[in-house]
Design an enzyme around this catalytic site. Structure first.
Site, PDB file in Angstrom:
ATOM      1  N   ASP A 168       0.832  -1.192   0.000  1.00 33.83           N
ATOM      2  CA  ASP A 168       0.000   0.000   0.000  1.00 33.83           C
ATOM      3  C   ASP A 168       0.874   1.252   0.000  1.00 33.83           C
ATOM      4  O   ASP A 168       2.010   1.233   0.484  1.00 33.83           O
ATOM      5  CB  ASP A 168      -0.878   0.045   1.257  1.00 33.83           C
ATOM      6  CG  ASP A 168      -1.929  -1.043   1.287  1.00 33.83           C
ATOM      7  OD1 ASP A 168      -2.194  -1.648   0.228  1.00 33.83           O
ATOM      8  OD2 ASP A 168      -2.471  -1.297   2.382  1.00 33.83           O
ATOM      9  N   VAL A 169       0.311   2.355  -0.504  1.00 34.62           N
ATOM     10  CA  VAL A 169       1.022   3.633  -0.480  1.00 34.62           C
ATOM     11  C   VAL A 169       1.471   3.972   0.941  1.00 34.62           C
ATOM     12  O   VAL A 169       2.585   4.459   1.161  1.00 34.62           O
ATOM     13  CB  VAL A 169       0.115   4.758  -1.036  1.00 34.62           C
ATOM     14  CG1 VAL A 169       0.740   6.128  -0.804  1.00 34.62           C
ATOM     15  CG2 VAL A 169      -0.149   4.539  -2.524  1.00 34.62           C
TER      16      VAL A 169
END
Length: 312
Positions: free
Chosen positions: A142-143
């Protein structure tokens, strides 16, 4: 004159009867809301006929997406990323130490830096197998999650590593700081995960979700939070965040999944405390086991120090 990009996908058998926006999200990796926007904008056809987001997919058919070039962000922009380290590198693959705030690859709605863009800026040649915007990407973080992530440089490595992730022979170990103290102190969470019924950008434990298995063990308890070592058996989007939120022990700082904003502020967290601390896999060419570790970045270490020092 505005150019357009047209992409056609075959509809797989398991997608029969599903909504088109959900099918497109699964096929392209974009969010369901973006896919729905394509449909409402008249950019999606099934077997040549325009469809709406709620249209049901027909197995054996084909979906064509036509996106105007000026709003198409699916191109790799070579852009250096400060703090992105290299943990392992050879002719077949590179394992990077991904900082927070960096996406794995370009996607609609994301305007920030990407792993593939950072590698391109650094002069890396990575595998061209797969979708053009996802070259070399065999798995994602995930970012808002930092840590070890492997990218294929050769076509052979891409094929072998993708299969290794499908076969679950890759050991993915994370550390998470979760609120409270999980009971029992170690165990396995088996709960299916699917898209949240009310929020396109969230996931949740759903009866009709995909099988998801998370193994965990508490390493240190601080009262308000606990440091937990996590090993993923499956690799669903937001899996760790969703599973611990369902246990009412969300990752500290993860306001999307119910974390206490006051504790997040006390710990100086602006994202979920979640880090991919170790990645282990068979080398795609030599067959030898490769194990790479990533230390906690500064923001996560600061939160731990605040807890161990008794200032929180």
């Amino acid at each position: 004159m505005m150019s357009v990009r047209s992409t056609t996908f075959d509809i797989p058998e398991p997608a029969a009867g599903q909504r088109i926006d959900a099918v497109l999200a699964g096929l392209t990796g974009v969010s369901r809301s973006v896919a729905a926007g394509w449909c409402s904008g008249g950019n999606v056809t099934m077997d040549g006929a325009p469809v709406q987001k709620s249209t049901r997919a027909v197995a054996g058919g084909s979906l064509t997406v036509v996106v105007p070039e000026k709003i198409d962000p699916l191109r790799i922009v070579a852009e250096p990323v400060d703090g992105m380290g290299i943990l392992f590198d050879d002719d077949d693959l590179v394992v990077i130490d991904k900082p927070v705030g960096v996406a794995a690859h370009p996607s609609p709605g994301w305007v920030g830096p990407t792993v593939v863009g950072a590698l391109a800026a650094a002069g890396y040649r990575i595998s061209t197998t797969g979708a053009p915007e996802r070259v070399g990407i065999v798995h994602r973080l995930d970012v808002g999650t930092s840590g070890a992530m492997v990218v294929a440089k050769s076509e052979h490595a891409y094929t072998v590593l993708k299969q290794a992730f499908r076969d679950r022979t890759v050991d993915k170990q994370y550390h998470a700081l979760v609120q409270g103290l999980p009971d029992p102190l170690q165990g396995t969470i088996e709960a299916p995960i699917g898209r949240h019924p009310a929020h396109d950008w969230k996931f949740a434990v759903m009866e009709d979700g995909r099988p998801s298995v998370t193994h965990y063990a508490v390493e240190e308890a601080f009262g308000k939070a606990s440091l937990v070592k996590v090993r993923l058996e499956t690799g669903r989007t937001h899996q760790i965040r969703v599973h611990f939120s369902a246990l009412r022990h969300p990752c500290a700082g993860d306001l999307t999944y119910g974390a206490d904003p006051r504790l997040a502020a006390e710990l100086g967290l602006t994202r979920q405390w979640l880090h991919a601390s170790m990645l282990s896999f068979d080398h795609p060419r030599s067959g030898e086991r490769v194990a790479v570790e990533s230390g906690f970045p500064m923001d996560l270490q600061y939160a731990l120090d605040a807890l161990t020092g008794g200032t929180v």
